[in-house]
Design a protein around this motif. Structure first.
Motif, mmCIF file in Angstrom:
data_model
loop_
_atom_site.group_PDB
_atom_site.id
_atom_site.type_symbol
_atom_site.label_atom_id
_atom_site.label_comp_id
_atom_site.label_asym_id
_atom_site.label_seq_id
_atom_site.Cartn_x
_atom_site.Cartn_y
_atom_site.Cartn_z
ATOM 1 N N LYS A 46 -27.241 -50.131 -42.188
ATOM 2 C CA LYS A 46 -26.341 -51.307 -41.964
ATOM 3 C C LYS A 46 -26.057 -51.317 -40.362
ATOM 4 O O LYS A 46 -25.797 -49.956 -39.732
ATOM 5 C CB LYS A 46 -24.917 -50.805 -42.649
ATOM 6 C CG LYS A 46 -25.084 -51.147 -44.170
ATOM 7 C CD LYS A 46 -23.637 -51.369 -44.924
ATOM 8 C CE LYS A 46 -23.703 -51.508 -46.398
ATOM 9 N NZ LYS A 46 -23.805 -53.072 -46.459
ATOM 10 N N LYS A 47 -25.632 -52.346 -40.023
ATOM 11 C CA LYS A 47 -25.519 -52.343 -38.359
ATOM 12 C C LYS A 47 -24.091 -52.561 -38.076
ATOM 13 O O LYS A 47 -23.292 -53.206 -38.966
ATOM 14 C CB LYS A 47 -26.159 -53.687 -37.942
ATOM 15 C CG LYS A 47 -26.018 -53.989 -36.919
ATOM 16 C CD LYS A 47 -26.897 -55.317 -36.235
ATOM 17 C CE LYS A 47 -26.959 -56.421 -37.222
ATOM 18 N NZ LYS A 47 -27.890 -57.309 -36.702
ATOM 19 N N SER A 48 -23.461 -52.182 -37.011
ATOM 20 C CA SER A 48 -22.054 -52.141 -36.885
ATOM 21 C C SER A 48 -22.018 -52.581 -35.070
ATOM 22 O O SER A 48 -22.617 -51.834 -34.345
ATOM 23 C CB SER A 48 -21.149 -51.221 -36.947
ATOM 24 O OG SER A 48 -20.054 -51.207 -36.974
ATOM 25 N N LYS A 74 -19.585 -59.118 -44.467
ATOM 26 C CA LYS A 74 -20.057 -59.009 -43.042
ATOM 27 C C LYS A 74 -19.044 -59.622 -42.454
ATOM 28 O O LYS A 74 -18.576 -60.664 -42.813
ATOM 29 C CB LYS A 74 -21.365 -59.731 -43.024
ATOM 30 C CG LYS A 74 -22.358 -58.627 -43.856
ATOM 31 C CD LYS A 74 -23.763 -59.522 -43.921
ATOM 32 C CE LYS A 74 -24.806 -58.777 -44.719
ATOM 33 N NZ LYS A 74 -26.165 -59.601 -44.574
ATOM 34 N N GLN A 81 -24.012 -59.738 -36.689
ATOM 35 C CA GLN A 81 -23.008 -59.770 -37.932
ATOM 36 C C GLN A 81 -22.843 -58.109 -38.078
ATOM 37 O O GLN A 81 -23.919 -57.529 -38.400
ATOM 38 C CB GLN A 81 -23.864 -60.366 -39.317
ATOM 39 C CG GLN A 81 -23.757 -61.586 -39.056
ATOM 40 C CD GLN A 81 -23.556 -62.224 -40.595
ATOM 41 O OE1 GLN A 81 -23.970 -61.710 -41.590
ATOM 42 N NE2 GLN A 81 -22.649 -63.364 -40.814
ATOM 43 N N SER A 82 -21.752 -57.635 -38.079
ATOM 44 C CA SER A 82 -21.433 -56.327 -38.344
ATOM 45 C C SER A 82 -21.337 -56.307 -39.898
ATOM 46 O O SER A 82 -20.816 -56.877 -40.939
ATOM 47 C CB SER A 82 -19.920 -55.843 -37.821
ATOM 48 O OG SER A 82 -19.542 -54.706 -38.227
ATOM 49 N N GLU A 83 -21.887 -55.049 -40.303
ATOM 50 C CA GLU A 83 -22.404 -54.894 -41.976
ATOM 51 C C GLU A 83 -21.216 -53.847 -42.363
ATOM 52 O O GLU A 83 -21.304 -53.473 -43.556
ATOM 53 C CB GLU A 83 -23.839 -54.942 -42.130
ATOM 54 C CG GLU A 83 -24.504 -55.890 -41.727
ATOM 55 C CD GLU A 83 -26.097 -55.590 -41.704
ATOM 56 O OE1 GLU A 83 -26.752 -56.546 -42.426
ATOM 57 O OE2 GLU A 83 -26.562 -54.498 -41.407
ATOM 58 N N CYS A 84 -20.569 -53.014 -41.570
ATOM 59 C CA CYS A 84 -19.965 -51.763 -42.040
ATOM 60 C C CYS A 84 -18.834 -51.625 -40.791
ATOM 61 O O CYS A 84 -19.155 -52.194 -39.776
ATOM 62 C CB CYS A 84 -20.500 -50.631 -42.415
ATOM 63 S SG CYS A 84 -21.660 -49.907 -40.749
#
Length: 112
Positions: A46-48, A74, A81-84
């Motif tokens: 996940k991306k943040s 998200k 797009q932050s996923e976490c």
């Protein structure tokens, strides 16, 4: 402070992940990094976005375990797009210090 029910807390998926890559978030309004975090096979990567540039250098973040909320929707933050949501605390100067386990734990482990 608002009290919540135990069942409300259980809905929040606070999991341990490992930062596998990090880069400067050049388009952010405030200094930040883009983190790619691996939470194990079941959750994956996940991306943040994280405003942690005051205490952390990019090279020091790789391999670091962090605690993040992985079940928020998200959120668009600038161009990503932050996923976490990576967790941390503000110190006395307002700089963010990451919330991390003090011993290595299996990736994806849920905080209880």
């Amino acid at each position: 402070m608002q009290n919540i029910e135990w069942d409300d807390f259980l809905k929040v998926e606070l999991r341990v992940g490992e930062i596998i890559s990090a880069e400067v978030f050049a388009k952010a309004r405030k200094p930040a990094y883009i983190l790619h975090i691996y939470f194990g096979e079941d959750i994956g990567v996940k991306k943040s976005s994280a405003q942690i540039t005051d205490f952390y250098q990019l090279d020091d973040l790789i391999g670091k375990q962090v605690v993040a909320v992985v079940n928020f929707p998200k959120k668009q933050i600038g161009s990503i797009q932050s996923e976490c949501l990576v967790t941390g605390f503000h110190n006395q100067d307002g700089h963010v210090v990451l919330c991390v386990p003090d011993t290595i734990v299996p990736l994806g482990t849920k905080l209880l």
